[in-house]
Design a protein around this motif. Sequence first.
Motif, PDB file in Angstrom:
ATOM      1  N   ARG A  16       0.920  -1.407   0.033  1.00 55.73           N
ATOM      2  CA  ARG A  16      -0.002  -0.154  -0.206  1.00 55.73           C
ATOM      3  C   ARG A  16       0.838   1.200   0.187  1.00 55.73           C
ATOM      4  O   ARG A  16       0.561   2.114  -0.789  1.00 55.73           O
ATOM      5  CB  ARG A  16      -0.884   0.084   1.118  1.00 55.73           C
ATOM      6  N   ALA A  17       1.986   1.136   0.787  1.00 62.57           N
ATOM      7  CA  ALA A  17       2.827   2.477   0.751  1.00 62.57           C
ATOM      8  C   ALA A  17       3.476   2.631  -0.615  1.00 62.57           C
ATOM      9  O   ALA A  17       3.676   3.852  -1.014  1.00 62.57           O
ATOM     10  CB  ALA A  17       3.899   2.119   2.006  1.00 62.57           C
ATOM     11  N   GLN A  18       3.701   1.478  -1.609  1.00 65.74           N
ATOM     12  CA  GLN A  18       4.180   1.829  -2.778  1.00 65.74           C
ATOM     13  C   GLN A  18       3.258   1.822  -3.688  1.00 65.74           C
ATOM     14  O   GLN A  18       3.369   1.645  -5.081  1.00 65.74           O
ATOM     15  CB  GLN A  18       5.286   0.570  -3.143  1.00 65.74           C
ATOM     16  N   HIS A  19       1.777   2.024  -3.436  1.00 70.38           N
ATOM     17  CA  HIS A  19       0.466   1.948  -4.103  1.00 70.38           C
ATOM     18  C   HIS A  19       0.628   0.713  -5.222  1.00 70.38           C
ATOM     19  O   HIS A  19       0.317   0.939  -6.466  1.00 70.38           O
ATOM     20  CB  HIS A  19       0.628   3.159  -5.100  1.00 70.38           C
ATOM     21  N   VAL A  20       0.789  -0.325  -4.723  1.00 72.00           N
ATOM     22  CA  VAL A  20       0.752  -1.763  -5.471  1.00 72.00           C
ATOM     23  C   VAL A  20      -0.452  -2.242  -5.238  1.00 72.00           C
ATOM     24  O   VAL A  20      -0.938  -2.620  -4.029  1.00 72.00           O
ATOM     25  CB  VAL A  20       2.049  -2.596  -5.145  1.00 72.00           C
ATOM     26  N   ARG A  21      -1.173  -2.552  -6.340  1.00 69.76           N
ATOM     27  CA  ARG A  21      -2.431  -3.450  -6.065  1.00 69.76           C
ATOM     28  C   ARG A  21      -2.279  -4.825  -6.178  1.00 69.76           C
ATOM     29  O   ARG A  21      -1.126  -5.461  -7.060  1.00 69.76           O
ATOM     30  CB  ARG A  21      -3.278  -2.935  -7.067  1.00 69.76           C
ATOM     31  N   GLY A  22      -3.036  -5.819  -5.863  1.00 73.22           N
ATOM     32  CA  GLY A  22      -2.986  -7.049  -5.963  1.00 73.22           C
ATOM     33  C   GLY A  22      -3.437  -8.286  -5.116  1.00 73.22           C
ATOM     34  O   GLY A  22      -4.107  -7.576  -3.885  1.00 73.22           O
ATOM     35  N   ASP A  23      -3.117  -9.534  -5.219  1.00 74.84           N
ATOM     36  CA  ASP A  23      -3.525 -10.528  -4.262  1.00 74.84           C
ATOM     37  C   ASP A  23      -2.310 -11.099  -3.365  1.00 74.84           C
ATOM     38  O   ASP A  23      -1.203 -10.731  -4.060  1.00 74.84           O
ATOM     39  CB  ASP A  23      -4.043 -11.702  -4.985  1.00 74.84           C
ATOM     40  N   VAL A  24      -2.691 -11.112  -2.060  1.00 71.78           N
ATOM     41  CA  VAL A  24      -1.750 -11.711  -1.236  1.00 71.78           C
ATOM     42  C   VAL A  24      -2.196 -13.011  -0.896  1.00 71.78           C
ATOM     43  O   VAL A  24      -3.551 -13.273  -0.365  1.00 71.78           O
ATOM     44  CB  VAL A  24      -1.163 -10.828  -0.026  1.00 71.78           C
ATOM     45  N   VAL A  25      -1.490 -14.148  -0.917  1.00 70.56           N
ATOM     46  CA  VAL A  25      -2.044 -15.372  -0.224  1.00 70.56           C
ATOM     47  C   VAL A  25      -1.173 -15.856   0.880  1.00 70.56           C
ATOM     48  O   VAL A  25       0.091 -16.136   0.694  1.00 70.56           O
ATOM     49  CB  VAL A  25      -2.035 -16.515  -1.344  1.00 70.56           C
TER      50      VAL A  25
END
Length: 317
Positions: free
Chosen positions: A264-273
């Motif tokens: 979030r600090a790097q403005h990265v979207r996506g999934d974490v598993v």
Amino acid sequence: MISAWAVEAVARLDAERERTPATPLRRFPLPDGWQVRLWLKDESTQPTGSLKHRLARALFRQAIASGRIAEGTTVVEATGGAMAVAQAHFARLLGLPYIAVMPEKSSGEGVERLGGTCRHVDPPLAIYGEAEKLAEEVGGHYLDHYAAAAAVDWHGGDLAEELFGQVAECPHWVVVDPENSAYFPGWASGAADYSTGMPSRIEGIGRPRMEPGFVPDLVDLVVPVPDAASVAAARRVRQDTGLPVGAATGTNLWGALELITRMRAQHVRGDVVTVIGDADPRHLRTCHDDAWAESRGLDWRPHATRLERLLDHGEPW
């Protein structure tokens, strides 16, 4: 030449794999607007109730196919907890004697319930030498899953292959490590032979030495997690899913949230598993029990407050 028994044994293992359904992905609730999704791969639904089930099956299959385990071979392992239970399950499936060499404080109840035998030793690091010696004495096979894991032939049914078929995009990954474990300091220092000589207080995760199956070059990030934080996070998983997970699952959740905070600090979207390693009522007597935590000096409450502020109120981690 492959024996008829080996052919039948491999067929039994493959049939067990085929009839075992994929473990589910459970969405873990995160605050609205984060643009990151967190999934829990629930390995507690495996037939023996843990993440170790897949590896135990693959290890037996490989050892049989290579001739190291034959009909009547006594299988010996240096392990306790979920791995010992999973191996005892497959030994019983194949009609093989099984002995688990484990630290003195480990419970062998699950192994014995499945027809296996437990041998307790002290100090904890003595399990390796004792297992190897015992296998030689009885003419058996020392499975040595910590060494074999890096080169095991999964022959289908591995967690990664299954997971990639369940998520739309390749997830971000994280490796976590509890207190007293050698993996984080060994990874950080580059010392392949790093050893703490101390057992982990978090069942199912962390080792007192760098094991051969751990390949540091494949790891991008290791997050050291305080044991008290693992306890708090396990309780949070139970609160949100109803599952009585172990503290190792709490370690996983804490590490995943650390990674999500960085994303979030790097403005990265996506999934974490991350993984629910197991879920068993016995954990209600350990990490979910206040008296148990206090007897081990684990003050989980500040970490629970931190989780509440993050997940319920969206405050900075």
